[in-house]
Design an enzyme around this catalytic site. Sequence first.
Site, PDB file in Angstrom:
ATOM      1  N   TYR A 106      -7.265  11.389  -3.767  1.00 12.28           N
ATOM      2  CA  TYR A 106      -7.713  12.232  -2.663  1.00 12.28           C
ATOM      3  C   TYR A 106      -7.560  13.699  -3.086  1.00 12.28           C
ATOM      4  O   TYR A 106      -7.988  14.077  -4.163  1.00 12.28           O
ATOM      5  CB  TYR A 106      -6.946  11.880  -1.387  1.00 12.28           C
TER       6      TYR A 106
ATOM      7  N   TRP B 203     -12.247   3.926   0.046  1.00 12.43           N
ATOM      8  CA  TRP B 203     -11.719   3.838   1.402  1.00 12.43           C
ATOM      9  C   TRP B 203     -12.702   4.519   2.347  1.00 12.43           C
ATOM     10  O   TRP B 203     -13.049   5.672   2.126  1.00 12.43           O
ATOM     11  CB  TRP B 203     -10.348   4.509   1.502  1.00 12.43           C
TER      12      TRP B 203
ATOM     13  N   ASN C 174       0.824  -1.203   0.000  1.00 14.65           N
ATOM     14  CA  ASN C 174       0.000   0.000   0.000  1.00 14.65           C
ATOM     15  C   ASN C 174       0.858   1.253   0.000  1.00 14.65           C
ATOM     16  O   ASN C 174       1.782   1.387   0.807  1.00 14.65           O
ATOM     17  CB  ASN C 174      -0.899   0.013   1.243  1.00 14.65           C
ATOM     18  N   GLU C 175       0.574   2.164  -0.911  1.00 14.90           N
ATOM     19  CA  GLU C 175       1.216   3.489  -0.939  1.00 14.90           C
ATOM     20  C   GLU C 175       2.680   3.398  -0.551  1.00 14.90           C
ATOM     21  O   GLU C 175       3.128   3.982   0.450  1.00 14.90           O
ATOM     22  CB  GLU C 175       0.444   4.447  -0.033  1.00 14.90           C
TER      23      GLU C 175
END
Length: 538
Positions: A228, A284, A158-159
């Site tokens: 985002y 999310w 993740n990220e």
Amino acid sequence: MTQRLRTAGGALLSLLALLVSMLAAASPAHAAVGLRVSGTDIVEANGSTFLMRGVSHPHAWYASQTTSSLAGIKSLGANVVRVVLSGGRWPANNAADVANVVAQCKANRLICVLENHDTTGYGEQSGAVTLDAAVNYWISVQSALTGQENYVVINIGNEPFGNNAVTPNWTQATTSAVTRMRNAGFQHLLMVDAPNWGQDWGFTMRDTAASVFNADPQHNTVFSIHMYGVFDTAAEINAYLDAFRTARLPLVIGEFGDMHSDGNPDEDTIMAQARARGVGYIGWSWSGNGGGVEYLDMVTNFNAASLTPWGQRIFNGADGIKQTSREAAIFGGTTPDTTPPTRPGTPTASAVTSSGATLSWTASTDAGGSGLAGYDVYREQGATDTRLGQSTTNSITLTGLTPSTQYQVYVRARDGAGNVSPDSALVTFTTTAGGGGGGTCTVNATTQSQWGNGYVVEVKVTNTGTAGITGWTVKFTLPPGHTLSNAWNAQTTVSGQSVTARNVSYNGTLAPNASASFGFQASRPDGDTKVPTDYTCS
């Protein structure tokens, strides 16, 4: 997202109207088992396209909630769940635990995207581990995953990078991770997240994804962008999705929300464009957020009957999960449509000018669907890689053409299941000579925003003549080391540092004193504060 969360980070047929510089065949499905990449799509073992529509569940931190959560997620219409796992940064999820998670996903008829969260923010956040360490984790739980290729996608890390520069960089580290996974015997569809807390504002993944994809001997890797605050405008969302479509690389929106501390993401455009383009998305997250971003919970206290505003939006809103999700075929979903549409009628060209033309043709039919197919349109000479329209049509308008140039345009039909007509229809036409309508124009450029190594400029074009104009061209030079990232409301071409921006179909005709605006985003070296200054208009 981390547990406390970080700051950045069919029934109806659809139109796919695409202009590319050369007519190219779709990439074939590669020799992979189970879920796999085929062109820009994810398909199942039987060839059925699988379009991800789901949410993330924080299993690593709330394992006791997983059983009820997966049932709740399925009850609200999702076809996939992304499950947070840890190899030790948080309580470790061992092979037995992972096997149980996979079994629960299957019991709930959900495709399971498993992600290692330990890599989140590496290089910037304390405790984060490398992608190499993440691969070690996957090898440690491989026994739980072998044989589950029809049901499981492995999201390696993740990220995996924050905003700080590290060595090796994202491209090298991700290539190495994919290669190690294949060498270890993993046959699964692999998913890789972007750097910059998943948001890729530096465009590293966008610009080097092809090399990572080609390093996978199975060509079975899908790229994941997290949307985002970086993606708070339709222009930014479309530009990023356009880049992967033009590159013919598979992309999913692996995380997004309806608001965030780093800016207000445009979730309406994210979801609408995902539907129009056939791109998967995973929101999310289900529940359990903290650190001031509790607003990203979709349900309250893991209760599927207690939807939050964000939960209502993603599950029940326009272009949401309930409206667009289809269960995976392996669980008994609809048998895939394999009947291609017929060849569309031969196009005719009308309203041909020096910079554009309108094409129309007799609609194709599709026995396997609702009868009317969408269209891929390929333009050979002088093209820019831009897709037009988002709904079924048998007419398009081309813009940004070169005067006195012959064009050949191929029209093919594509149905909602991705089947393409066996041949294409061809039209040839030549644009007229000359330019606008005799007026003159001036340019006023305003730098709208700047950051360390980039900026956004709005350019206003005004007809200062006494006659109307039917097209305009703006030229300017990027300072040394600067690169054009994307542009909107204009067709742009770049030669070295020279940029030429031309009007599009809806903003080229200007009466005297009327204006039109376009914008662009550029990147530059850190510490450089220069912006273009030499704008000319004709």
